[in-house]
Each structure stands twice: as C-alpha cells, then as structure tokens.
Design a protein around this motif. Structure first.
Motif, PDB file in Angstrom:
ATOM      1  N   UNK A 131       0.864  -1.182   0.000  1.00 55.80           N
ATOM      2  CA  UNK A 131       0.000   0.000   0.000  1.00 55.80           C
ATOM      3  C   UNK A 131       0.901   1.233   0.000  1.00 55.80           C
ATOM      4  N   UNK A 132       0.278   2.371  -0.214  1.00 58.92           N
ATOM      5  CA  UNK A 132       1.034   3.612  -0.351  1.00 58.92           C
ATOM      6  C   UNK A 132       0.863   4.558   0.818  1.00 58.92           C
ATOM      7  N   UNK A 133       1.148   5.819   0.532  1.00 66.09           N
ATOM      8  CA  UNK A 133       1.166   6.840   1.572  1.00 66.09           C
ATOM      9  C   UNK A 133      -0.189   7.072   2.224  1.00 66.09           C
ATOM     10  N   UNK A 134      -1.273   6.979   1.459  1.00 69.23           N
ATOM     11  CA  UNK A 134      -2.603   7.231   2.035  1.00 69.23           C
ATOM     12  C   UNK A 134      -2.895   6.232   3.162  1.00 69.23           C
ATOM     13  N   UNK A 135      -2.707   4.960   2.886  1.00 67.89           N
ATOM     14  CA  UNK A 135      -2.939   3.941   3.916  1.00 67.89           C
ATOM     15  C   UNK A 135      -1.875   4.059   5.010  1.00 67.89           C
ATOM     16  N   UNK A 136      -0.637   4.357   4.622  1.00 75.59           N
ATOM     17  CA  UNK A 136       0.415   4.573   5.614  1.00 75.59           C
ATOM     18  C   UNK A 136       0.037   5.677   6.582  1.00 75.59           C
ATOM     19  N   UNK A 137      -0.530   6.767   6.044  1.00 77.40           N
ATOM     20  CA  UNK A 137      -0.968   7.893   6.883  1.00 77.40           C
ATOM     21  C   UNK A 137      -2.073   7.445   7.847  1.00 77.40           C
ATOM     22  N   UNK A 138      -3.034   6.682   7.349  1.00 72.83           N
ATOM     23  CA  UNK A 138      -4.119   6.200   8.204  1.00 72.83           C
ATOM     24  C   UNK A 138      -3.592   5.310   9.326  1.00 72.83           C
ATOM     25  N   UNK A 139      -2.621   4.480   9.001  1.00 74.57           N
ATOM     26  CA  UNK A 139      -2.018   3.615  10.028  1.00 74.57           C
ATOM     27  C   UNK A 139      -1.292   4.467  11.066  1.00 74.57           C
ATOM     28  N   UNK A 140      -0.599   5.499  10.610  1.00 71.37           N
ATOM     29  CA  UNK A 140       0.111   6.374  11.546  1.00 71.37           C
ATOM     30  C   UNK A 140      -0.858   7.192  12.399  1.00 71.37           C
ATOM     31  N   UNK A 141      -2.031   7.516  11.862  1.00 71.66           N
ATOM     32  CA  UNK A 141      -3.056   8.191  12.671  1.00 71.66           C
ATOM     33  C   UNK A 141      -3.561   7.252  13.773  1.00 71.66           C
ATOM     34  N   UNK A 142      -3.765   5.983  13.426  1.00 72.30           N
ATOM     35  CA  UNK A 142      -4.163   4.983  14.424  1.00 72.30           C
ATOM     36  C   UNK A 142      -3.058   4.814  15.464  1.00 72.30           C
ATOM     37  N   UNK A 143      -1.819   4.803  15.009  1.00 69.02           N
ATOM     38  CA  UNK A 143      -0.644   4.749  15.887  1.00 69.02           C
ATOM     39  C   UNK A 143      -0.691   5.914  16.885  1.00 69.02           C
ATOM     40  N   UNK A 144      -1.004   7.115  16.396  1.00 68.26           N
ATOM     41  CA  UNK A 144      -1.074   8.292  17.273  1.00 68.26           C
ATOM     42  C   UNK A 144      -2.195   8.148  18.298  1.00 68.26           C
ATOM     43  N   UNK A 145      -3.327   7.599  17.881  1.00 68.27           N
ATOM     44  CA  UNK A 145      -4.439   7.376  18.805  1.00 68.27           C
ATOM     45  C   UNK A 145      -4.036   6.385  19.896  1.00 68.27           C
ATOM     46  N   UNK A 146      -3.376   5.311  19.492  1.00 69.09           N
ATOM     47  CA  UNK A 146      -2.900   4.342  20.492  1.00 69.09           C
ATOM     48  C   UNK A 146      -1.837   4.972  21.393  1.00 69.09           C
ATOM     49  N   UNK A 147      -1.029   5.886  20.837  1.00 67.94           N
ATOM     50  CA  UNK A 147      -0.048   6.608  21.645  1.00 67.94           C
ATOM     51  C   UNK A 147      -0.726   7.428  22.738  1.00 67.94           C
ATOM     52  N   UNK A 148      -1.855   8.052  22.398  1.00 71.47           N
ATOM     53  CA  UNK A 148      -2.614   8.801  23.406  1.00 71.47           C
ATOM     54  C   UNK A 148      -3.155   7.856  24.478  1.00 71.47           C
ATOM     55  N   UNK A 149      -3.620   6.682  24.056  1.00 70.60           N
ATOM     56  CA  UNK A 149      -4.073   5.682  25.018  1.00 70.60           C
ATOM     57  C   UNK A 149      -2.920   5.257  25.931  1.00 70.60           C
ATOM     58  N   UNK A 150      -1.730   5.115  25.364  1.00 75.30           N
ATOM     59  CA  UNK A 150      -0.558   4.751  26.168  1.00 75.30           C
ATOM     60  C   UNK A 150      -0.294   5.802  27.244  1.00 75.30           C
ATOM     61  N   UNK A 151      -0.369   7.077  26.873  1.00 75.68           N
ATOM     62  CA  UNK A 151      -0.111   8.134  27.851  1.00 75.68           C
ATOM     63  C   UNK A 151      -1.178   8.136  28.942  1.00 75.68           C
ATOM     64  N   UNK A 152      -2.425   7.875  28.590  1.00 72.21           N
ATOM     65  CA  UNK A 152      -3.475   7.747  29.606  1.00 72.21           C
ATOM     66  C   UNK A 152      -3.182   6.578  30.543  1.00 72.21           C
TER      67      UNK A 152
END
Length: 184
Positions: A131-152
């Motif tokens: 897959x390309x950048x669009x899906x890569x970006x979506x995965x990284x957005x999910x990564x960021x959401x999980x990162x927020x969960x980690x900080x909580x």
C-alpha cells in the motif's frame, strides 16, 4: 530464597528494562508532541529520533517479555484487594500490547511511505506492505491514537503508584527499585 522483601522485588534486569522502557515511552511522547508544529524539514529530523527510540522500545519490550517468561516475576502483594489485582493484570497486559503494537504500527505505516527507519545506525528496512502513503498515513493516525491511550495508561499507572505510596503506604514502588523496602 532470600528475605521476604527480596522475594517481592523484581530482578535487576526487569527493573532496568522497566525503567528504560518507561523513559523511552515518555521521551517519545514528548518528541512527537514537540515535532507536531515544526516546519516539515525540522519535523523530519526530530521525528527520526521518535522512530529510533520507538524501535529501541520494541527491542527492549521483547527482551522484557522473554526475561519475564524465563524469570518469574514476584507475586502481587497479598495485601491487594481483588479489584487491584485484576486492574494490575489488565493494565500490564494492555501495556505490553501497546508496547509491541505502537512501534510495529509505526514501522508498517512508514513502510507505506517507502521510508526505512534508522535506529542509531541500524536500518530497519521498508516492509513489503503493498500500500502507499494514504494507507500509511491512516495507520500512523491509528498509531497516534494508540499513543494517546498509552499516555493515559501511564497516567493511570502513576496514580496507582501514588495511591500505594501515599494512601496505602505499602512500599509497592520499591518492588521495581533496587532500594527501599517492599512489603509482601
């Protein structure tokens, strides 16, 4: 066998891995936050540190899991209520899931950009993701959401430490430090 305090304390290796991972997680969160509003060129340079530390966290987490499988951790304190035992086990399980998922998702997401990850001179190659950048970006957005969960989750963990040290005064923090007196 050792003293009761020694039997209730984690091993030195487990302590070192715990604190290295904890420092890495907090540093990585701060690096990502600091990079968010930087110009693109500066952001890329700062985020390269985030990627490197993330992969180091992955390796340290794998080492910690292997260590834990080979060296049984001390039992939870008999003084804990049932709800505290359940919350401790659930929280730690979620920690391990996130400590594995976050760097792996970051690596997968960056692979969508065809960008290898340089971890202090060791290069993690681009994964053949298809897959390309669009899906890569979506995965990284999910990564960021999980990162927020980690900080909580880190915040919840710290509240638990404060409760045990200030309210319960049970010395629970000393189980993960080479000094102090943990109580069984």
């Amino acid at each position: 066998m050792g003293t009761p305090a020694a039997r209730s304390r984690y091993s030195l290796v487990a302590m070192l891995l715990h604190w290295a991972i904890a420092i890495g997680v907090i540093a990585n969160w701060r690096i990502a936050e600091a990079a968010e509003n930087l110009p693109q060129a500066e952001r890329g340079a700062v985020m390269s540190w985030h990627f490197a530390i993330g992969m180091a966290i992955l390796l340290a987490t794998l080492a910690r899991i292997i260590w834990r499988l080979v060296h049984r951790p001390p039992p939870l304190s008999s003084r804990l209520a049932v709800w505290e035992r359940v919350l401790a086990r659930v929280t730690h399980s979620i920690f391990y899931i996130l400590l594995l998922a976050l760097p792996l998702l970051g690596w997968i997401g960056m692979s969508g950009y065809k960008a290898p990850i340089d971890m202090f001179g060791f290069v993690w190659p681009v994964l053949p993701v298809g897959f390309g950048e669009k899906t890569g970006h979506e995965i990284l957005e999910f990564h960021a959401t999980l990162g927020s969960l980690m900080i909580l989750l880190v915040g919840l963990h710290l509240l638990g430490v404060i409760k045990h040290m200030v309210v319960d005064r049970d010395g629970n923090l000393w189980r993960m430090l080479p000094f102090g007196t943990p109580k069984a």
